[in-house]
Design a protein around this motif. Structure first.
Motif, PDB file in Angstrom:
ATOM      1  N   ILE A   1       1.387   0.373  -5.534  1.00  0.00           N
ATOM      2  CA  ILE A   1       2.366  -0.230  -6.438  1.00  0.00           C
ATOM      3  C   ILE A   1       3.137  -1.273  -5.631  1.00  0.00           C
ATOM      4  CG2 ILE A   1       4.410   0.209  -7.861  1.00  0.00           C
ATOM      5  CD1 ILE A   1       3.386   3.066  -8.203  1.00  0.00           C
ATOM      6  N   ALA A   2       3.454  -2.383  -6.223  1.00  0.00           N
ATOM      7  CA  ALA A   2       4.214  -3.419  -5.529  1.00  0.00           C
ATOM      8  C   ALA A   2       5.488  -2.837  -4.936  1.00  0.00           C
ATOM      9  CB  ALA A   2       4.545  -4.565  -6.480  1.00  0.00           C
ATOM     10  N   ALA A   3       5.770  -3.186  -3.676  1.00  0.00           N
ATOM     11  CA  ALA A   3       6.937  -2.636  -2.995  1.00  0.00           C
ATOM     12  C   ALA A   3       8.234  -2.970  -3.733  1.00  0.00           C
ATOM     13  CB  ALA A   3       6.985  -3.161  -1.563  1.00  0.00           C
ATOM     14  N   ALA A   4       8.263  -4.118  -4.398  1.00  0.00           N
ATOM     15  CA  ALA A   4       9.459  -4.468  -5.170  1.00  0.00           C
ATOM     16  C   ALA A   4       9.666  -3.519  -6.344  1.00  0.00           C
ATOM     17  CB  ALA A   4       9.344  -5.909  -5.670  1.00  0.00           C
ATOM     18  N   ARG A   5       8.582  -2.946  -6.836  1.00  0.00           N
ATOM     19  CA  ARG A   5       8.642  -2.000  -7.960  1.00  0.00           C
ATOM     20  C   ARG A   5       9.041  -0.602  -7.498  1.00  0.00           C
ATOM     21  NH1 ARG A   5       8.846   1.207 -11.449  1.00  0.00           N
ATOM     22  NH2 ARG A   5       7.632   1.384 -13.388  1.00  0.00           N
ATOM     23  N   LEU A   6       8.688  -0.251  -6.257  1.00  0.00           N
ATOM     24  CA  LEU A   6       8.995   1.060  -5.693  1.00  0.00           C
ATOM     25  C   LEU A   6       9.456   0.851  -4.246  1.00  0.00           C
ATOM     26  CD1 LEU A   6       8.804   4.144  -6.391  1.00  0.00           C
ATOM     27  CD2 LEU A   6       6.573   4.128  -5.255  1.00  0.00           C
ATOM     28  N   PRO A   7      10.704   0.424  -4.051  1.00  0.00           N
ATOM     29  CA  PRO A   7      11.183   0.011  -2.719  1.00  0.00           C
ATOM     30  C   PRO A   7      11.494   1.188  -1.790  1.00  0.00           C
ATOM     31  CG  PRO A   7      12.948  -0.211  -4.323  1.00  0.00           C
ATOM     32  CD  PRO A   7      11.718   0.197  -5.097  1.00  0.00           C
ATOM     33  N   LEU A   8      10.453   1.858  -1.374  1.00  0.00           N
ATOM     34  CA  LEU A   8      10.579   3.026  -0.504  1.00  0.00           C
ATOM     35  C   LEU A   8      10.713   2.566   0.949  1.00  0.00           C
ATOM     36  CD1 LEU A   8      10.418   6.134  -0.958  1.00  0.00           C
ATOM     37  CD2 LEU A   8       7.987   5.976  -0.405  1.00  0.00           C
ATOM     38  N   ARG A   9      11.552   3.243   1.723  1.00  0.00           N
ATOM     39  CA  ARG A   9      11.768   2.866   3.120  1.00  0.00           C
ATOM     40  C   ARG A   9      10.920   3.667   4.090  1.00  0.00           C
ATOM     41  NH1 ARG A   9      18.404   2.243   3.527  1.00  0.00           N
ATOM     42  NH2 ARG A   9      18.611   0.592   1.935  1.00  0.00           N
ATOM     43  N   HIS A  10      10.680   4.929   3.749  1.00  0.00           N
ATOM     44  CA  HIS A  10       9.971   5.825   4.665  1.00  0.00           C
ATOM     45  C   HIS A  10       8.734   6.403   3.979  1.00  0.00           C
ATOM     46  CE1 HIS A  10      13.359   5.775   7.456  1.00  0.00           C
ATOM     47  NE2 HIS A  10      14.163   6.027   6.442  1.00  0.00           N
ATOM     48  N   VAL A  11       7.829   6.939   4.789  1.00  0.00           N
ATOM     49  CA  VAL A  11       6.729   7.715   4.241  1.00  0.00           C
ATOM     50  C   VAL A  11       7.321   8.986   3.633  1.00  0.00           C
ATOM     51  CG1 VAL A  11       4.560   8.901   4.774  1.00  0.00           C
ATOM     52  CG2 VAL A  11       5.194   6.820   6.030  1.00  0.00           C
ATOM     53  N   ALA A  12       6.818   9.374   2.478  1.00  0.00           N
ATOM     54  CA  ALA A  12       7.343  10.574   1.815  1.00  0.00           C
ATOM     55  C   ALA A  12       6.198  11.459   1.338  1.00  0.00           C
ATOM     56  CB  ALA A  12       8.227  10.192   0.630  1.00  0.00           C
ATOM     57  N   ILE A  13       6.442  12.764   1.345  1.00  0.00           N
ATOM     58  CA  ILE A  13       5.492  13.736   0.805  1.00  0.00           C
ATOM     59  C   ILE A  13       5.996  14.186  -0.559  1.00  0.00           C
ATOM     60  CG2 ILE A  13       4.449  16.001   1.103  1.00  0.00           C
ATOM     61  CD1 ILE A  13       4.568  15.645   4.078  1.00  0.00           C
ATOM     62  N   LEU A  14       5.133  14.056  -1.560  1.00  0.00           N
ATOM     63  CA  LEU A  14       5.482  14.421  -2.929  1.00  0.00           C
ATOM     64  C   LEU A  14       4.627  15.603  -3.374  1.00  0.00           C
ATOM     65  CD1 LEU A  14       5.446  10.844  -4.553  1.00  0.00           C
ATOM     66  CD2 LEU A  14       7.197  11.879  -3.097  1.00  0.00           C
ATOM     67  N   GLY A  15       5.179  16.453  -4.184  1.00  0.00           N
ATOM     68  CA  GLY A  15       4.437  17.576  -4.734  1.00  0.00           C
ATOM     69  C   GLY A  15       3.790  17.180  -6.047  1.00  0.00           C
ATOM     70  N   ALA A  16       2.469  17.273  -6.119  1.00  0.00           N
ATOM     71  CA  ALA A  16       1.743  16.939  -7.340  1.00  0.00           C
ATOM     72  C   ALA A  16       1.828  18.093  -8.331  1.00  0.00           C
ATOM     73  CB  ALA A  16       0.288  16.612  -7.024  1.00  0.00           C
ATOM     74  N   ALA A  17       1.342  17.839  -9.546  1.00  0.00           N
ATOM     75  CA  ALA A  17       1.435  18.846 -10.610  1.00  0.00           C
ATOM     76  C   ALA A  17       0.664  20.114 -10.279  1.00  0.00           C
ATOM     77  CB  ALA A  17       0.937  18.247 -11.924  1.00  0.00           C
ATOM     78  N   ASP A  18      -0.406  19.994  -9.473  1.00  0.00           N
ATOM     79  CA  ASP A  18      -1.222  21.164  -9.126  1.00  0.00           C
ATOM     80  C   ASP A  18      -0.795  21.810  -7.812  1.00  0.00           C
ATOM     81  OD1 ASP A  18      -2.010  19.210  -7.379  1.00  0.00           O
ATOM     82  OD2 ASP A  18      -4.153  19.325  -7.845  1.00  0.00           O
ATOM     83  N   LYS A  19       0.397  21.470  -7.332  1.00  0.00           N
ATOM     84  CA  LYS A  19       0.994  22.044  -6.121  1.00  0.00           C
ATOM     85  C   LYS A  19       0.437  21.447  -4.836  1.00  0.00           C
ATOM     86  CE  LYS A  19       3.220  24.787  -8.875  1.00  0.00           C
ATOM     87  NZ  LYS A  19       4.610  24.445  -9.270  1.00  0.00           N
ATOM     88  N   ARG A  20      -0.511  20.512  -4.940  1.00  0.00           N
ATOM     89  CA  ARG A  20      -0.952  19.797  -3.747  1.00  0.00           C
ATOM     90  C   ARG A  20       0.133  18.813  -3.314  1.00  0.00           C
ATOM     91  NH1 ARG A  20      -4.247  16.116  -4.080  1.00  0.00           N
ATOM     92  NH2 ARG A  20      -4.890  16.132  -1.903  1.00  0.00           N
ATOM     93  N   SER A  21       0.018  18.342  -2.082  1.00  0.00           N
ATOM     94  CA  SER A  21       0.920  17.310  -1.587  1.00  0.00           C
ATOM     95  C   SER A  21       0.201  15.975  -1.535  1.00  0.00           C
ATOM     96  CB  SER A  21       1.430  17.663  -0.182  1.00  0.00           C
ATOM     97  OG  SER A  21       2.216  18.829  -0.216  1.00  0.00           O
ATOM     98  N   ILE A  22       0.909  14.915  -1.899  1.00  0.00           N
ATOM     99  CA  ILE A  22       0.376  13.570  -1.743  1.00  0.00           C
ATOM    100  C   ILE A  22       1.405  12.736  -0.973  1.00  0.00           C
ATOM    101  CG2 ILE A  22      -0.989  13.715  -3.846  1.00  0.00           C
ATOM    102  CD1 ILE A  22       1.051  11.881  -5.180  1.00  0.00           C
TER     103      ILE A  22
END
Length: 542
Positions: A259-280
């Protein structure tokens, strides 16, 4: 100036040399595993050749999450040895190529302080296994810290987070750096030259026959041993040795979207929990933040371009609004996407998610040494293990490794990328954005690249003209896709130039590789079609 090592204009000479010389070892496969084997063999004084059917790193090794990490989640699977080895290897890769192992904070959001403490317990073991230095040990952030460090995070849901060090790489360029180092140490390597036959003499593998895609020329490469490091294509190569070779792999498809960085201006790497409990992962890089990866069994065989389905994309986008403020992204917001196949070792009854990322080395009936499985981070150790097996097969002791701690091309600096970028901007006369991009791809060689042409290849973009020349003269690029996808990496990280880049690259390449206008137009059209296909998400895989 750097010594050309994989120069496309010298391709005929490379084929001549492969045909003329006799080698101790020929490696089939030009991904990170094959590159690691070739470098290790060359360091140990072996005469080694490497052949790749497509482009270097064109398979799994350009389509990963681009992390040099120990795999914290594998601790929960009981794979302590794998975690220990790969966690320690992070520091080795950083020492060899600090531009391709950038230290970044990886953020693990927590809903409660108790959740934060639970994660910290496992992290302490992880950091101990990886011998993490005090300055790089994890940090705990509360809501006030997060407002400063990662303001996009929804602190109403996640008032705490743990930040720990991992390393972001560029997988394809790590492959190229290892291959170039191997060639500088005496190896011979060629891409777009498929192994079509295992040569056998007196029952033992004695080399390979290859066919050059560019010229159609068939060459017999004589070698005392053969290594199969073909990644997802390991089974196909094994059948050249033994048509009845049993299947060994469980292929898993891993999809990433950007996704374009301007659309999702994240500063750091992040771990997110997916719907099936996996991490992305959500990883900021260049002009994008990319999300990945999926981990689904893939039963269609080792396809060059595994399809990205709309369901894959929706799976990766689903957690974003749960973690970050702003409107939920949709598949139409994606500006880049890629899919690769992990060659996992099959275990009956286990899904892709449950399988270990361990590697395994075997020998076939003609003595071909095959390596399957493994992780990007562990490529160097896998290379050493394979070369030890080659030496055993040859019945000869290995010589001590020569200069094994010498940096890879572009890695001869102290790891301060910001300082290197300032130097690049000052001496090459490029803007800060371009300099930051160049040093993360080429390290100290960014100045050599810019010296070949520091002007933007596309107006307003950060890709410079000299990168095309460098790709041809130093890194073995044969066609425009090689340059756009695996040399400049613009297809992944630079969405603002995607429309104009195919024609610009083909036009720059044409006089250097002898293309006429019609061939240059076909190359540009081919890249444009692939870029469009990347974002043509299927409703479901056929």
């Amino acid at each position: 100036m750097a010594v050309p090592s994989l120069a496309t204009p010298l391709r005929r000479r490379t084929l001549d040399r492969l045909e003329r010389e006799a080698f101790d070892c020929v490696v089939i496969g030009g991904g990170i595993t094959g590159a690691g084997v070739a470098r290790e063999a060359a360091m140990r004084g072996l005469a080694v050749a490497l052949v790749e059917a497509r482009d270097f790193a064109s398979g799994t090794s350009s389509r990963s999450s681009k992390l040099i990490h120990g795999g914290l989640r594998y601790l929960a699977m009981g794979d302590v040895a794998l975690v220990r080895d790969t966690a320690l290897e992070r520091k080795r890769v950083f020492a060899l190529a600090p531009h391709l192992a950038e230290r970044r904070w990886m953020l693990v959001p927590a809903r409660s302080y108790a959740g934060l403490l639970k994660f910290r317990a496992g992290l302490a073991t992880y950091e101990a296994l990886g011998a993490v230095e005090e300055a790089d040990r994890h940090r705990n952030w509360n809501a006030e810290d997060l407002a400063r460090e990662e303001p996009l995070l929804r602190r109403d849901r996640f008032p705490y987070a743990c930040a720990y060090r991992e390393y972001v790489t560029d997988d394809a360029r790590l492959v190229l750096a290892n291959l170039r180092d191997a060639v500088l140490r005496g190896a011979v390597a060629i891409n777009h030259a498929a192994a079509v036959e295992i040569l056998v003499q007196d029952g033992s593998a004695a080399g390979v026959a290859i066919e050059c895609r560019a010229s159609g020329r068939r060459v017999r490469v004589r070698a005392r041993s053969v290594v199969n490091a073909a990644g997802p294509w390991v089974e196909a190569v094994s059948r050249l040795e033994d048509p009845g070779a049993p299947p060994r792999l469980h292929l898993s498809k891993g999809v990433h979207v950007g996704i374009a960085a301007a659309r999702l201006p994240l500063r750091h790497v992040a771990i997110l929990g997916a719907a099936d409990k996996r991490s992305i992962f959500a990883i900021p890089r260049g002009g994008v933040v990319y999300l990945g990866t999926t981990d689904t069994s893939y039963g269609r065989g080792a396809d060059e371009e595994p399809p990205v389905t709309r369901a894959d994309v929706e799976y990766l986008l689903e957690p974003v609004p749960r973690y970050f403020a702003g409107a939920p992204p949709t598949p139409e917001d994606c500006v880049t996407a890629w899919a690769g196949l992990r060659p996992l070792l099959a275990e009956p009854g286990k899904s892709a998610v449950e399988l270990s990322r361990r590697d395994e080395i075997t020998r076939g009936p003609a003595g071909v040494v095959t390596i399957a499985g493994g992780k990007l981070t562990g490529y160097r150790k896998m290379g050493a293990d394979v070369v030890a097996q080659v030496a055993e097969a040859l019945g000869e002791p290995l010589a001590p490794a020569r200069d094994e701690d010498a940096p890879l091309p572009g890695g001869d600096f102290d790891g301060d990328l910001d300082a290197l970028a300032r130097r690049c901007a000052r001496e090459a006369g490029v803007d800060a954005r371009t300099a930051a991009r160049l040093v993360r791809l080429y390290g100290t060689e960014s100045l050599d690249v810019a010296a070949r042409g520091a002007q933007p290849l596309v107006a307003g973009g950060a890709v410079v003209a000299g990168e095309v020349d460098w790709a041809i003269d130093v890194e073995g690029a044969l066609d425009a896709c090689d340059v756009v996808y695996r040399r400049t990496r613009a297809a992944l990280y630079d969405p603002d130039v995607r429309a104009a880049l195919p024609s610009a690259v083909a036009s720059r390449m044409a006089p250097r590789v002898g293309w006429d206008d019609a061939r240059a137009a076909r190359e540009a059209a081919r890249v444009a079609a692939q870029l469009e296909a990347d974002l043509s998400f299927r409703e479901e895989a056929p």
